[in-house]
Structure formats: C-alpha cells, structure tokens
Design a protein around this motif. Sequence first.
Motif, mmCIF file in Angstrom:
data_model
loop_
_atom_site.group_PDB
_atom_site.id
_atom_site.type_symbol
_atom_site.label_atom_id
_atom_site.label_comp_id
_atom_site.label_asym_id
_atom_site.label_seq_id
_atom_site.Cartn_x
_atom_site.Cartn_y
_atom_site.Cartn_z
ATOM 1 N N LEU A 9 -6.091 46.403 40.398
ATOM 2 C CA LEU A 9 -6.634 45.349 41.258
ATOM 3 C C LEU A 9 -7.805 45.863 42.101
ATOM 4 C CD1 LEU A 9 -6.117 42.351 41.935
ATOM 5 C CD2 LEU A 9 -4.599 43.112 43.771
ATOM 6 N N ARG A 10 -7.837 47.146 42.352
ATOM 7 C CA ARG A 10 -8.928 47.720 43.146
ATOM 8 C C ARG A 10 -10.255 47.763 42.379
ATOM 9 N NH1 ARG A 10 -7.657 49.855 47.952
ATOM 10 N NH2 ARG A 10 -5.440 50.195 48.429
ATOM 11 N N TYR A 27 2.862 48.772 40.312
ATOM 12 C CA TYR A 27 1.918 49.638 41.021
ATOM 13 C C TYR A 27 0.708 49.980 40.159
ATOM 14 C CZ TYR A 27 5.426 49.953 44.653
ATOM 15 O OH TYR A 27 6.322 49.633 45.648
ATOM 16 N N ALA A 28 0.894 50.012 38.832
ATOM 17 C CA ALA A 28 -0.266 50.186 37.954
ATOM 18 C C ALA A 28 -1.194 48.976 38.069
ATOM 19 C CB ALA A 28 0.183 50.372 36.509
ATOM 20 N N ALA A 29 -0.605 47.764 38.072
ATOM 21 C CA ALA A 29 -1.416 46.550 38.237
ATOM 22 C C ALA A 29 -2.107 46.540 39.596
ATOM 23 C CB ALA A 29 -0.537 45.315 38.067
ATOM 24 N N LEU A 76 -13.249 46.261 30.190
ATOM 25 C CA LEU A 76 -13.984 45.344 31.057
ATOM 26 C C LEU A 76 -13.908 45.786 32.519
ATOM 27 C CD1 LEU A 76 -12.760 42.051 29.391
ATOM 28 C CD2 LEU A 76 -15.144 42.802 29.471
ATOM 29 N N LEU A 77 -12.756 46.297 32.915
ATOM 30 C CA LEU A 77 -12.558 46.661 34.313
ATOM 31 C C LEU A 77 -13.259 47.955 34.695
ATOM 32 C CD1 LEU A 77 -8.785 45.706 34.695
ATOM 33 C CD2 LEU A 77 -10.754 44.526 35.667
ATOM 34 N N THR A 78 -13.627 48.769 33.714
ATOM 35 C CA THR A 78 -14.299 50.038 34.014
ATOM 36 C C THR A 78 -15.773 50.019 33.619
ATOM 37 O OG1 THR A 78 -13.559 50.934 31.872
ATOM 38 C CG2 THR A 78 -12.185 51.395 33.795
ATOM 39 N N ASP A 79 -16.265 48.869 33.210
ATOM 40 C CA ASP A 79 -17.661 48.736 32.793
ATOM 41 C C ASP A 79 -18.513 48.340 33.997
ATOM 42 O OD1 ASP A 79 -20.120 48.136 31.659
ATOM 43 O OD2 ASP A 79 -19.266 47.123 29.916
ATOM 44 N N ALA A 80 -19.407 49.231 34.407
ATOM 45 C CA ALA A 80 -20.231 48.964 35.592
ATOM 46 C C ALA A 80 -21.201 47.815 35.375
ATOM 47 C CB ALA A 80 -20.997 50.225 35.976
ATOM 48 N N ARG A 81 -21.455 47.445 34.120
ATOM 49 C CA ARG A 81 -22.367 46.330 33.835
ATOM 50 C C ARG A 81 -21.685 44.978 33.968
ATOM 51 N NH1 ARG A 81 -23.455 47.954 27.916
ATOM 52 N NH2 ARG A 81 -21.213 48.168 28.187
ATOM 53 N N VAL A 82 -20.363 44.965 34.113
ATOM 54 C CA VAL A 82 -19.590 43.730 34.194
ATOM 55 C C VAL A 82 -19.110 43.529 35.623
ATOM 56 C CG1 VAL A 82 -17.533 42.524 33.371
ATOM 57 C CG2 VAL A 82 -18.844 43.958 31.793
ATOM 58 N N ARG A 83 -19.423 42.378 36.214
ATOM 59 C CA ARG A 83 -18.872 42.032 37.516
ATOM 60 C C ARG A 83 -17.482 41.464 37.305
ATOM 61 N NH1 ARG A 83 -22.557 41.545 41.651
ATOM 62 N NH2 ARG A 83 -20.680 41.712 42.922
ATOM 63 N N LYS A 84 -16.549 41.845 38.195
ATOM 64 C CA LYS A 84 -15.144 41.492 38.019
ATOM 65 C C LYS A 84 -14.660 40.606 39.169
ATOM 66 C CE LYS A 84 -15.535 45.589 37.174
ATOM 67 N NZ LYS A 84 -16.663 46.476 36.727
ATOM 68 N N ALA A 85 -14.036 39.474 38.808
ATOM 69 C CA ALA A 85 -13.475 38.558 39.805
ATOM 70 C C ALA A 85 -12.015 38.292 39.447
ATOM 71 C CB ALA A 85 -14.262 37.249 39.835
ATOM 72 N N VAL A 86 -11.186 38.066 40.482
ATOM 73 C CA VAL A 86 -9.748 37.965 40.234
ATOM 74 C C VAL A 86 -9.097 36.988 41.214
ATOM 75 C CG1 VAL A 86 -9.238 39.945 41.746
ATOM 76 C CG2 VAL A 86 -7.628 39.322 39.920
ATOM 77 N N CYS A 87 -8.147 36.218 40.695
ATOM 78 C CA CYS A 87 -7.325 35.353 41.542
ATOM 79 C C CYS A 87 -6.166 36.178 42.092
ATOM 80 C CB CYS A 87 -6.793 34.173 40.742
ATOM 81 S SG CYS A 87 -8.079 33.142 40.005
#
Length: 701
Positions: A126-127, A120-122, A85-96
Amino acid sequence: MSLVIDLRCLQDPAYRERGIGNHARNLIRHAPPGWVGVYDPALPALPEAVAAQAGRLSPHGYVPGATLFLNPSPFTPNQEFCARLLTDARVRKAVCVYDFIPFDEPGRYLRTAGARLDYYAALAWLRQYDLYFPISVPTEARLRELFGAVESVVTGVGLPPFLQALSPAVPRHVLMVGGDDPRKNPELLLRAMASRLRLSEVELVITGGYDEATAARLRAIRPVALPGRVSDATLAQLYAGALVVVTPSRAEGFSMPVVEACRVGVPSLASDIPAHRALLPTRFLFGPDDVEGLAALLEETLRAREAAIAAQAGLAAPFAEDAVAATLFAALPAPVPPTSRRPRIALLSPLPPTRSGVADHSAALLAALRKLAQVDAFCGPYSRLAVQDGAYDAVLCVLGNAPLHDEIYQLCLRYGAACLCHDARLLGLATTNGLAPAAVLASEELGRVVSEDEIAAWAADERQREASFLGRLARAARPLIFHAPQPVRLCQERFDVQAQALPFPMMRSHAPVTPEEREAARAGLGIGPAEQLIVSFGFLVPAKAIGAALAAFAELKRERPAARLVFVGEVAMDLAALRDEAASLGVTLGTGFVTPADYRAWAAAADAGLQLRIGQAGGVSAALQDGIGAGLNMVASRDLAETINAPDYVLRVADMPDPAEIAGALARALAAPGPDEVMRAAYCAAHDMQAYAVRLLEMIL
C-alpha cells in the motif's frame, strides 16, 4: 492516459458482492473508455458484465504502455500479482482505501500466521501508491496516522443501481443488513427489540451469511428472520418493506446500509462510531453497547417516522454513483513525463555453457542488445522478481521447444513478459510434466478432448500433430514474437492474438573460407583429398529425418563412392535402429559437442551441407544459416529454407522427405561450384544480429 484497473476483487467471492465489489463495479461503469482490466486466470471467472466494460483484459500485471494504475481493493490477497505496475516509476498509482480494521483488531482478524503475512504484505504494498482514495473522512484520518502526510481525496461510496426503483410496499419490519463478521454486532439490536414490549412485537429481519450455531444463538435472544446472503433484488424488497434500518456495527470504514436507507426514504439509525458520525446527525446514533439507548431511539423513530425521513432526506445525495466516480477520476494524477535514457531490459534465457541452440542465439543477442540498452541477463534458476520488477522497461523471455525452458514459460504465463519464441510449436515443452498436461492444452486449443495417446503419437511423428500448444503463451506474452510468419497466422486464427514476426538472424559472424583454411581443416579432421564431405549440423533428433538422410546417402554413394556424411552434433534420440545402416555406409551419427572452433572447421572442410526437418511449417535453423554463411552449397527442406529466406545456393527439397530427391540434390550440390561471394556476403548482411536487435528492441518497448 493509459489506465489499468485491477479487477481481481470482482473474481473473489469474498469481495465481489456488496461493499468493495459494489464500489469497484461503480467505478468501472464510469471509467474513461479504453481502460485495461487485470484479472487472474487462477481465480473464478470475471462476471461477463464486468469483462465487457474493459477495453481489453490482461491476465497479469505486465501491461506495456501503462501510465496509470487504479487498485479498487488493496487488501485482496496476492498484491504481488501486480508488482510490476507497483514498482514501475513510469506508472502513477492510485488506490481505494476502505478501512484498517484488521490492523486495529489483529486478535480477531489476524489470528493465523498466514493471515498476518497476507495482511502485512498488502499493507507494505500500500505504501507504493502515489494517491489514496479513502472512502470516508475517518478512514483518511487513520490512513495518515499510519502512513503520514500522503496525498488523498475522500470519495465516499456510490449507491448501487438496484436502489433506483423500489417496488412500493407496506413497511412492516425492522431491517439490519448484516454479515457473519462479529463486528456487525446484531446482538445489540436483538436485545434492544426484546427489551420493550412494543418492539418485541415488530418483525425483525437480519441479512447475512450466519452459520447454524450463530443463527440459533441469535434466535435465542428473540425471534428474527435470517434469510442469509440475499440478492440485490431481494434486498431492494427488504428495504421497501422496512420501518427503519439499523446498523449497529462496532467498526466500519463506510456504511452502505446507512446511506442506502436514506436514499430509499427509510429512517436510518446507526452506532456511534467515526464512520457513522460522518454520515448521520448525532440524534440518530446510539452507543454500540447501549441496549436501552437503542431501544428508546427505535421507539421514538417509529413514533415520528416521517419526521426522521424528512431530516435524512438529503444525506445520501453526495453518494450518487456518478458523483463518487467523477470525484475519483477527476483527481487521478497526471502521467509521469517521459525521460530520455537508455532502456533497461531483463533477459530470461538459457545461456552458454548450457548446450542449446537457444542459449547460443541468446548469447549473441545479448551482446548486440547491450550496445543499445542496459540488459541484465538471468539464466537460471529463474526468479519471479526479475519478471515483476518495474524498474525494467521490458522483460524478454526467450523460449524454445524443450523442458529446459519450462521455468521461463511458467513465469511468462503467470506474470507476463515479452516473449521471443524460437519454435512454431511447443509440444516438447508442453510434455515437460507428462502427457496429461499437454493433453489439457491441446484440448483447450482444438475444442475437443485430446487423449494422452494422441499426444504420444504426435511426439513420435510430428506430421500427425494437430495442436500448436501456443494458446496460453499467446494470451500471456506482450508481445509474442516468432521468427516465421506461419505461427503468427496461426495465433491470429486460433487464439485471436496478433503476434509479430521477426526474421531469424545469423548467430555467428562468418568470414569467407580461404583455400588455406579449408586445407588445414580437412587435414585436422582426417578428411582425405578425394573424399567429398557432406555435413549436417545440430542435435540429432527425430525431426531431422535421419532415416531418410541415410537412405538418400545410400543412393548417392552408388554414384559417388568417395562421398562421406557426418552428423556434427550431439545425439538426442534413440539411434539403435539406424546404427548398422550408418556403419555400413561409413556415416558418422553424431560427433558429440563441438567447440565453436571445431564447428567452423567442419564447415570449412565440407563440400556440401544437408539440413532436413520433418513436421509442420514455420521451423527455423541456425545450422542452415551457418552453412550459408560458410559458403557451402546446401540441401534443405523447403519450408526450412523459405522461412529463413535462404539464397539460391540452398537447394530446396520436399518437406516430406524423398530419398531419391534428396540424393539428386546432394549430387548437384557436390558438382556445383561454390556460391558467389557477393551473394554470401549479402545474405550475411541482411541477417545481421545487430540489426535484428534494433528491431527486437522496438517491438518490446
């Protein structure tokens, strides 16, 4: 909008209570209906109340059709779980985003190599997000110091429902809602209350999971009630009986006790740190090391308690749970507009030179798919990076019923994928690591304890088998595709999963066998002019009913002494008990591996074909289709023939082998003229691999 929410923080005992857990539960209570919740089967079960709110649940991050991903806890361990999900350009990503306290104090929170690696991996993951929801203005400021000018909306944290109706109580104690983290700083409050006579006489309660040594150290400063971690109901009672709530933390991203106290009408005092300055007027703050300042502020607040309550009366209003959730969901980014391009597919399957029917099928499928899409093939060793890469529009795992497929199977279970399953049961795959794991799978499926002895008996005779071993795969695959309708029905009935059926295609193209080709093939293979050659293709395994075939051939041989039976393929079973009988009948039990040219030669030279299969319904046979394509009169088990929609020149025999019936069918096949060319060509066209690839691509995208 197809919204996916990561629920794993609500499976983790370290996260699901208070703080992060409270915020996550509030958000999902107000999420738009129909959202998909991601959970990890390896973690403790999701609370039932949480699971019930999701439109559906996914045991991994492979969620076809997702357009928006919301992560309420980006520092929960194993963020790579949702890598697709985090590397899929078709999915917008939002995070608290809550805080960066471990980053700012690594000596306290990141002491081990493992802790540093996880954090540090997390932080790197996050980026990957498009929109950030910091819970406070100070957290937003620190986010931008670390990540630059990101898009962000400050949400605050919603107040939990248990505060809405407190039972009246007489205020009698000072309350600190603490925890076992040293930054909560309970010693300051203890020393302040021990420093003044009046304060030393007031009861003090500090919640949180303190070990015995820490509890003894705290009690040595002054008497204090330490009830440990408390339930929401108990915390509500403690708030109701509080004279004042003190939050002396050295660092916070937000502070629930500060606003919870304001919400229930109890004076709130807090340390002078950025998160608290964003919540309370300065006159209610004290230095994190200022014992005298806190003592004086406590005495003043207790003297003018009603005035403090009045001054703080409206401070909690912005943090009503529906208001916080509304702020977040109103700000979610719009879906990415669709683009027109060739789809990208990752195909995980054994391929030649691996000697496997699945490998041969996948090689033919790959050639057909590459006319329709950009396909990257992975044929082992298999990496999870292929399954997790969101640059692929779909990941297709191809499985058969053999240990050869175990790596692909495990990746599909853990990270999800579309799955093309060549078999209606996976007993052989399930026993890759012994009988015990297979017994666990069978027990899950059947709802009873299945012993290892039962598994061994099923492996020896699949007619006894009760379990399909498809349960975990059915829950993980998106979608799960079979070549027969029987396993589709089973998945619906046993696992409540809607699998799909795609009729089995022909792996090879077949031109009609000419008289010249037939003559050359027979001469090359040493088949005499008078011999009537019967061939059976494929690996020699117990499911091919070799013993029944020999018995049938012995009966046929009495009437047709010129008949000859050859099993064309490699031996994959113990044939010791059958070799003498085979030798007496002149039967060849396995030719070893044959090249495609030799395979064609055997089919061209043959007068009839035989393909038997014992076991349960839903099996397919590329070998039977090859015989059909070569224009051979065939004899085959009924289920096998029906599953591949075999034409009429395939004579059906009972699935429970009857040597007399098989012998009679073989005699008719040998006596009949060759099949009509129109019928042969029509079957080949209807089962064309290219048309199959088109339908398969439609299913997985």
